[in-house]
Design a protein around this motif. Structure first.
Motif, PDB file in Angstrom:
ATOM      1  N   SER A 231     -79.743 -21.786 -37.858  1.00  0.00           N
ATOM      2  CA  SER A 231     -80.798 -20.792 -38.070  1.00  0.00           C
ATOM      3  C   SER A 231     -80.305 -19.538 -38.786  1.00  0.00           C
ATOM      4  N   TYR A 232     -79.055 -19.185 -38.600  1.00  0.00           N
ATOM      5  CA  TYR A 232     -78.509 -17.970 -39.241  1.00  0.00           C
ATOM      6  C   TYR A 232     -77.148 -18.325 -39.812  1.00  0.00           C
ATOM      7  N   TRP A 234     -73.996 -17.600 -41.765  1.00  0.00           N
ATOM      8  CA  TRP A 234     -73.081 -16.577 -42.280  1.00  0.00           C
ATOM      9  C   TRP A 234     -71.701 -16.877 -41.698  1.00  0.00           C
ATOM     10  N   ALA A 261     -87.444 -16.472 -41.769  1.00  0.00           N
ATOM     11  CA  ALA A 261     -86.564 -16.079 -40.679  1.00  0.00           C
ATOM     12  C   ALA A 261     -87.228 -15.027 -39.810  1.00  0.00           C
ATOM     13  N   ALA A 266     -81.256 -10.839 -42.268  1.00  0.00           N
ATOM     14  CA  ALA A 266     -80.218 -11.870 -42.187  1.00  0.00           C
ATOM     15  C   ALA A 266     -80.452 -12.961 -43.225  1.00  0.00           C
ATOM     16  N   LYS A 267     -81.722 -13.263 -43.530  1.00  0.00           N
ATOM     17  CA  LYS A 267     -82.024 -14.284 -44.532  1.00  0.00           C
ATOM     18  C   LYS A 267     -81.596 -13.822 -45.920  1.00  0.00           C
ATOM     19  N   GLU A 270     -77.941 -14.284 -46.132  1.00  0.00           N
ATOM     20  CA  GLU A 270     -77.664 -15.716 -46.223  1.00  0.00           C
ATOM     21  C   GLU A 270     -77.835 -16.214 -47.657  1.00  0.00           C
ATOM     22  N   ASN A 310     -74.612 -20.676 -33.599  1.00  0.00           N
ATOM     23  CA  ASN A 310     -75.012 -20.541 -34.997  1.00  0.00           C
ATOM     24  C   ASN A 310     -73.765 -20.550 -35.872  1.00  0.00           C
ATOM     25  N   ASN A 312     -72.211 -18.753 -37.867  1.00  0.00           N
ATOM     26  CA  ASN A 312     -72.044 -17.403 -38.396  1.00  0.00           C
ATOM     27  C   ASN A 312     -70.967 -16.665 -37.608  1.00  0.00           C
TER      28      ASN A 312
END
Length: 392
Positions: A231-232, A234, A261, A266-267, A270, A310, A312
Motif C-alpha cells: 500500500s505504501y 518507499w 491513496a 505518500a503517493k 512513491e 509495508n 517502506n
C-alpha cells in the motif's frame, strides 16, 4: 549454544488459508472469539469505535464473560481516539485492555515505535495475521466495499508461536498486569496438513529485521517471477538493489500499488520512484477499484509472505511488524492466481512513456519534492531510535 537460523524456524503441521479482507475477515474474528475456550489475544494498530469495532468488541466481551482470558493491546497513537466509556465497557466485561505507548504523542504528532501488526490468536491453536485494521473502511458496510487487503488464517503449530509473540508484547509494558499462563495450550490434535510456516518480525529498535530479510530472500531466490502488492511503497535502498538484480537475471518482477491513496502525499513520493522502476524493467500496476491497503508478496509459486509490513522505510526501521512466511506450492499458486485476476480486472499497467508525458514539469517536481520531504520527516522520526542504538 549457536543461535537458531531463521530458515530453521518453520513449523510443519499447519492448516493455512489466505483470506481477502472485508466481511469474511471480520466474521472470522468473531468466530475465533466465540470458539475460544481459554485465551484470546487481539493486537492491532487502529481500532475504531464504529459499527465494525463495536461488533468485534462485543465478541471479545462475550468471550471474557465465558471466563476466557482476553487481552486487547492497541497502538497508543492510532487508537487514542477511543472514548473512556468504550474502554470502560471492555474492562467491565473482563477484557484486559492496554495501549502500546509511544515515547511522546499528541493529537497530531507522536515520537516512538508504532504497534503496527494486526494479530488475533485463540488458545494457541488458531490465529490470523493481517494488514487489516478494525474499522468500517476495511469492512463491507452497506454499499461501501472494503479496501483491498489480505490475511492469513492458520491452525496448528504456528498459532502457538503467535501466542508467544502476543504474550511477550503484552508483558513488555512494566505497569500492565502480566500474562502469566503457559504460552501454549493446544486442546485439539494438530492438523494433518504439512504446510511450512514461520513467524517473521520487524522491530528495528530491538534489532529484529526478519521481514526485511524475507523480502530480500524472495528477490534473491526468485527464478521466474516475483509479485509484490503493497500500500505504501518507499523501500530501503538495499531492497531496491535486490529487486533490480532479480530483474537483470530475467525474473519477471511486478509491483501492484494503489492508484488512490489515503495519504496522497505518500503517493506523490512513491511515484517519484517510478522512473527507477522503469529503468529496472519492473512492471508497475495501479489498482483502480478502491484503495489498496494489502501487504503481500509471492515468488515462483513457492513462497508467500503476508501481514502488516509495508515495503517502506517506516515498516523497516520504525514500526513493530509481523508477517507469516509460507513455503507451500498450493498457497503460493492460489495467491498468484488472485494477483493475476486483480491485475487483469482491476489494475492498469503504468506505461513508461505515457506516465512521463502525462505529467507536466510541475507535477514531476511535486513528486520529487514529496520524496525528499518524506526522507527528512523520516530522519526526524527515527532520530530517537538512532540515539537509543548508539547509547546501547
Amino acid at each position: 549454544m549457536p543461535r537458531k537460523k531463521k530458515a530453521d524456524r518453520y513449523t510443519i503441521h499447519n492448516k493455512v488459508r489466505v483470506i481477502r479482507g472485508g466481511a469474511d475477515y471480520f466474521r472470522l474474528i468473531e468466530e475465533i472469539a466465540d470458539n475460544a475456550t481459554y485465551s484470546l489475544h487481539l493486537q492491532t494498530y487502529i481500532f475504531d469505535e464504529d459499527e465494525t469495532g463495536g461488533k468485534i468488541a462485543e465478541a471479545l466481551k462475550r468471550a471474557a464473560k465465558r471466563n476466557v482470558r482476553v487481552y486487547m493491546l492497541l497502538d497508543g497513537y492510532a487508537s487514542q481516539h477511543l472514548s473512556a466509556g468504550f474502554i470502560s465497557d471492555l474492562k467491565g466485561a473482563g477484557v484486559h485492555f492496554g495501549f502500546f505507548q509511544p515515547v511522546f504523542k499528541s493529537g497530531s504528532f507522536y515520537l516512538g515505535r508504532r504497534l503496527h501488526h494486526k494479530v488475533v490468536v485463540a488458545d494457541a491453536r488458531v490465529c490470523m495475521v493481517a494488514g487489516i485494521n478494525i474499522s468500517n473502511r476495511y469492512n463491507d458496510v452497506g454499499t461501501e466495499k472494503a479496501w483491498l487487503d489480505w490475511a492469513i488464517h492458520a491452525e496448528g503449530e504456528i498459532a502457538g508461536k503467535i501466542s508467544e509473540v502476543c504474550i511477550k508484547r503484552w508483558n513488555r509494558w512494566p505497569f500492565r498486569k502480566k500474562y502469566d499462563a503457559p504460552a501454549v495450550r493446544v486442546n485439539s490434535p494438530l492438523p494433518v496438513e504439512e504446510c511450512l510456516v514461520r513467524v517473521s518480525i520487524n522491530d528495528w529498535v530491538f534489532k529484529k529485521t526478519e521481514i526485511t530479510r524475507s523480502y530480500e530472500e524472495l528477490f534473491k531466490n526468485a527464478h521466474a517471477g516475483a509479485t509484490v502488492m503493497t500500500s505504501y511503497f518507499w523501500p530501503p535502498q538495499r531492497l531496491l538493489k535486490f529487486m533490480a538484480r532479480a530483474s537483470r537475471r530475467g525474473v519477471k518482477v511486478k509491483l501492484v500499488l494503489t492508484a488512490r491513496a489515503d495519504v496522497p502525499f505518500a503517493k506523490y513520493a512513491e511515484r517519484y520512484l517510478y522512473r527507477w522502476l522503469f529503468r529496472s524493467n519492473i512492471e508497475v500496476y495501479e489498482y483502480q477499484k478502491n484503495i489498496l491497503h494489502g501487504k503481500i508478496a509471492v515468488c515462483d509459486n513457492e513462497f508467500v509472505t503476508a501481514g502488516s509490513y509495508n515495503v517502506n522505510n517506516i515498516s523497516a526501521f520504525a514500526s513493530v511488524e509481523l508477517n507469516l512466511d509460507i513455503k507451500d506450492t498450493a498457497i503460493a499458486t492460489l495467491v498468484n492466481d488472485n494477483f493475476n485476476e486483480i491485475i487483469e480486472n482491476d489494475c492498469i499497467l503504468i506505461d513508461r512513456l505515457n506516465f512521463w508525458t502525462s505529467n507536466n514539469l510541475l507535477k514531476k517536481f511535486q513528486f520529487y519534492l514529496s520524496y525528499r520531504i518524506i526522507h527528512i520527516i523520516f530522519f526526524l522520526f527515527t532520530f530517537y531510535f538512532n540515539q537509543r542504538r548508539e547509547k546501547h
